[in-house]
Design an enzyme around this catalytic site. Structure first.
Site, PDB file in Angstrom:
ATOM      1  N   HIS A 131       0.830  -1.213   0.000  1.00 28.58           N
ATOM      2  CA  HIS A 131       0.000   0.000   0.000  1.00 28.58           C
ATOM      3  C   HIS A 131       0.861   1.259   0.000  1.00 28.58           C
ATOM      4  O   HIS A 131       0.700   2.142  -0.859  1.00 28.58           O
ATOM      5  CB  HIS A 131      -0.913  -0.019   1.236  1.00 28.58           C
ATOM      6  CG  HIS A 131      -1.758   1.200   1.409  1.00 28.58           C
ATOM      7  ND1 HIS A 131      -3.110   1.190   1.182  1.00 28.58           N
ATOM      8  CD2 HIS A 131      -1.456   2.467   1.796  1.00 28.58           C
ATOM      9  CE1 HIS A 131      -3.605   2.405   1.411  1.00 28.58           C
ATOM     10  NE2 HIS A 131      -2.602   3.195   1.796  1.00 28.58           N
ATOM     11  N   GLU A 132       1.764   1.359   0.950  1.00 24.43           N
ATOM     12  CA  GLU A 132       2.583   2.567   1.044  1.00 24.43           C
ATOM     13  C   GLU A 132       3.524   2.697  -0.149  1.00 24.43           C
ATOM     14  O   GLU A 132       3.838   3.809  -0.588  1.00 24.43           O
ATOM     15  CB  GLU A 132       3.364   2.582   2.361  1.00 24.43           C
ATOM     16  CG  GLU A 132       2.495   2.631   3.612  1.00 24.43           C
ATOM     17  CD  GLU A 132       1.522   3.814   3.614  1.00 24.43           C
ATOM     18  OE1 GLU A 132       1.829   4.849   2.992  1.00 24.43           O
ATOM     19  OE2 GLU A 132       0.459   3.692   4.241  1.00 24.43           O
ATOM     20  N   HIS A 189       1.695   4.534  -2.810  1.00 23.80           N
ATOM     21  CA  HIS A 189       1.782   5.988  -2.633  1.00 23.80           C
ATOM     22  C   HIS A 189       3.135   6.507  -3.135  1.00 23.80           C
ATOM     23  O   HIS A 189       3.216   7.546  -3.803  1.00 23.80           O
ATOM     24  CB  HIS A 189       1.630   6.352  -1.154  1.00 23.80           C
ATOM     25  CG  HIS A 189       0.227   6.366  -0.649  1.00 23.80           C
ATOM     26  ND1 HIS A 189      -0.788   7.016  -1.299  1.00 23.80           N
ATOM     27  CD2 HIS A 189      -0.327   5.829   0.477  1.00 23.80           C
ATOM     28  CE1 HIS A 189      -1.913   6.887  -0.601  1.00 23.80           C
ATOM     29  NE2 HIS A 189      -1.657   6.159   0.467  1.00 23.80           N
ATOM     30  N   HIS A 202       3.326   6.768  -6.810  1.00 23.55           N
ATOM     31  CA  HIS A 202       2.557   7.928  -7.272  1.00 23.55           C
ATOM     32  C   HIS A 202       3.445   9.172  -7.265  1.00 23.55           C
ATOM     33  O   HIS A 202       3.364  10.021  -8.175  1.00 23.55           O
ATOM     34  CB  HIS A 202       1.346   8.116  -6.347  1.00 23.55           C
ATOM     35  CG  HIS A 202       0.187   8.808  -6.986  1.00 23.55           C
ATOM     36  ND1 HIS A 202      -0.958   9.134  -6.290  1.00 23.55           N
ATOM     37  CD2 HIS A 202      -0.021   9.264  -8.239  1.00 23.55           C
ATOM     38  CE1 HIS A 202      -1.811   9.728  -7.090  1.00 23.55           C
ATOM     39  NE2 HIS A 202      -1.267   9.817  -8.283  1.00 23.55           N
TER      40      HIS A 202
END
Length: 696
Positions: free
Chosen positions: A488-489, A492, A495
């Site tokens: 998940h991180e 980020h 991104h």
């Protein structure tokens, strides 16, 4: 008072000229690609750097506002986007350190710069001359020949100015600035209280028989913790890597209750760390700000710039999920109570019993024991797995680099390279829990990507987590949920690293919060794909790949406990919305309010909100107020989006590059729904999300 403080610090800085010259923030980095030279930075450097940054920023804003030429995008928006370079440089480092390694000097600095930051924002957004230039551009934007990204930047500035008080009279502007200053200090205090109370609790046990059920690695960590704290026996804190295994494994019900209540009553103990009065004052000030700006509630203001647009739209989605999840949670209660009864337990299932009996039920139904799985999920191997996935999907390479300076010895460093070998970004990981680190997991920009006015900034990104520290004999081992957090991180981080947006206000993760979780949450799907697990899940002792029977058990148990997980998550999101949809806080009392919301939605006694108000840092400090729903809104997007890989193959190159091009590279440079439709071909529906949670 604020003006006096600012001038006093500025005078002190001027009197210490030599210090200013030596300050590392006033010098260009000699590291490759402008990477942060952490070893040159001391805590004392931040305050003078901020002061100088605010001074420079004011001069830059004056130059734009005082321009006598007819406003154009080039002479107004471009220089606005390029302004505040020093502030960005200092803030990128400071705001991560305040979350991970704050010392007394950094905490004092945070308090001192809060009013300066508010004053800086007010100087921009309440600047009549500057707003007139932006308004003229906004009103004539159809005739300016702008790119789509430039249109988004202009729209964002116009909304920011309006919501920043540009249309208020002088009295309203003054009051709004007072509100902003006070809110920043209150939110800072809220977060400090939460960290301090978390660190203040330690359960020490000297009789090992009271710890029956705890795995050897947990006992080894607890013994080490006790020694570090000058205690005999075993010590346990309420950081998640310690708390959750304790609740899952310890057979002593009284100790489970003690640990559980220590965690869930943080900020609510009528001591020096109590947050109840802060919550009321924060909510009152937010409502006053919303009313000043013409909105009925804070939720109306907060969602005006989000994908959802209105509180009613967000609330409606939450209730749709809630109504599917609550019956499942009630069925799970019955199953857990049946185990208690069968064992002769003369009590009713309570919230602090859930994890313990859920683990028993998992083993009973699926012959699945968390302690059997964890040895295959070392932090190092999970990270390698996440990197291998994105290298296949996006045609990039991440390689470990040595020699980059770091802010803590536990930080590791990587270089992200494109398919042609060109440098895209530096990537830092800081994954192990420590007392100075605030709970949770997050991504920050040390350096944000941009490419304007001939100045290109290459991103440096950090992922921070709070996993258990390794011991002498056992590396950091993760649960399945922890493994998903790594993915998940990393989403980020990607991104931020892959963005091709030119303007910093829309690059990388600078998107609405209910869209920003899409690039992170979609990555979680690969973490539990059997093909992917077999590429990274190796037993830390034997090196054996995770066997098929364990993968099958994990797949079979994929919908296990989803009633509980969904209810606690949606419950917290609904609580957040209820906090911020109120039009009057007269007589507000937090505990009574929480109970009223629980009664309204039908929350069952055996499940708590994932975050109760007094430690709900997302909404009372971290920018997710009236926005915690974003995780579920984005889950609709990520589950629907992942279906493209289900249909075409989980490593289909064309689909992977479409995801990179239309989502990760675009940041906020186009409307989020348009980006999603370009990738997926249609707007999303909740069907895939409900199916993946086993609720449909």
């Amino acid at each position: 008072m604020r003006k006096f403080i600012f001038l006093s610090i500025a005078m002190t800085l001027a009197a210490c000229g030599s210090k200013k010259v030596e300050n590392p923030f006033f010098q260009e980095s000699n590291a490759p690609y402008g990477a942060i030279e952490f070893e040159k930075i001391s805590s004392e450097d931040f305050l003078p750097a901020f002061v100088e940054g605010f001074r420079q920023h004011k001069l830059e804003i004056d130059a734009i506002a005082d321009c006598t030429e007819e406003p154009t995008f080039r002479n107004t928006i471009d220089p606005l986007e390029a302004s505040g370079q020093l502030l960005s440089k200092v803030g990128g480092v400071f705001y991560n350190l305040i979350e991970t390694d704050a010392d007394d000097i950094l905490k004092e600095t945070e308090e001192k710069i809060a009013p300066m930051s508010t004053e800086d924002q007010a100087y921009i957004y309440m600047n009549d001359k500057l707003f007139k230039r932006i308004s003229k551009l906004y009103d004539n934007k159809a005739n300016l020949g702008l790119t789509r990204e430039q249109e988004m930047v202009l729209d964002k500035y116009y909304r920011s100015f309006v919501n920043g008080g540009a249309k208020l009279d002088e009295k309203g502007k003054a009051r709004l600035q007072e509100i902003e200053t006070k809110l920043s200090l209150l939110q800072m205090k809220f977060s400090d209280n939460m960290l301090d109370e978390t660190n203040a609790f330690l359960l020490n046990v000297t009789d090992k028989s009271q710890l029956a059920g705890l795995a050897d690695d947990q006992l080894e960590s607890a013994a080490k913790r006790a020694k570090e704290n000058g205690q005999q026996g075993w010590s346990f804190n309420i950081q998640k890597p310690c708390l959750i295994p304790f609740l899952q494994q310890c057979s002593n019900r009284e100790l489970r209750e003690q640990m559980y209540k220590a965690y869930y009553t943080r900020g609510n103990n009528n001591n020096q760390y109590d947050n109840k009065a802060l919550i009321k004052e924060i909510l009152e000030l937010r409502l006053e700000k919303a009313n000043l700006l013409g909105y009925e509630t804070w939720a109306d203001l907060a969602l005006s710039t989000k994908m959802a647009k209105t509180p009613e739209a967000a609330y409606g989605l939450l209730m749709q999920i809630w109504e599917a999840a609550l019956p499942q949670a009630k069925r799970e209660v019955a199953e857990l109570q049946a185990i208690i009864d069968a064992e002769g337990g003369n009590f009713t299932l309570a919230a602090w019993d859930w994890w313990y009996y859920a683990e028993k039920l998992r083993k009973q139904k699926y012959d699945l024991d968390e302690s059997e799985i964890q040895p295959y999920f070392s932090l190092e191997n999970v990270r390698k797995g996440s990197i291998a996935v994105v290298e296949k999907l996006f045609g990039i390479t991440l390689r470990k680099v040595e020699g980059l300076q770091v802010y803590n010895p536990g930080v590791e460093t990587w270089e992200c390279l494109d398919s042609d070998g060109s440098h895209l970004a530096y990537f830092y990981t800081d994954c192990v829990v420590r007392p100075t680190k605030r709970q949770g997991a997050w991504m920050n920009n040390f350096i944000e990507a941009s490419d304007i006015e001939g100045r290109r900034s290459v991103p440096s990104i950090v992922n921070v987590c709070n996993f258990s520290a390794p011991t002498d004999s056992v590396p950091t081992l993760l649960s399945i949920d922890d493994a998903r957090t790594v993915f998940h991180e990393f989403g980020h981080a990607l991104h931020g690293m892959l963005t091709k947006a030119k303007y910093p206000s829309v690059s990388g993760t600078n998107t609405p919060t209910d869209f920003v979780e899409l690039p992170s949450q979609i990555m979680e799907h690969w973490a539990v794909e059997p093909e992917v697990m077999k590429s990274y899940a190796f037993h830390y002792k034997t090196g054996q790949v995770i066997p098929d029977y364990l993968i099958e058990k994990l797949q079979n148990a994929g919908h296990f406990n989803t009633g509980f997980e969904t209810v606690e998550l949606v419950g917290a999101a609904l609580l957040d919305m209820e906090y911020h949809m109120q039009k009057d806080y007269t007589g507000f009392e937090d505990a009574a309010f929480e109970k009223a919301v629980a009664d309204k939605i039908g929350m069952i006694d055996q499940i708590e909100y994932r975050y109760r108000g007094t430690f709900f840092n997302h909404i009372f400090n971290n920018g997710y107020s009236a926005g915690y729903y974003s995780y579920l809104w984005a889950e609709v997007l990520d589950c629907d989006g992942f279906q493209a890989f289900v249909e075409n193959g989980i490593f289909d190159k064309e689909t992977g590059m479409s995801l990179r091009k239309n989502i990760y590279e675009m940041g906020g440079s186009e409307e989020p729904m348009e980006l999603f439709k370009r990738f997926r071909g249609a707007e999303p529906t909740p069907d895939a999300m409900l199916r993946m949670r086993g609720l449909k």
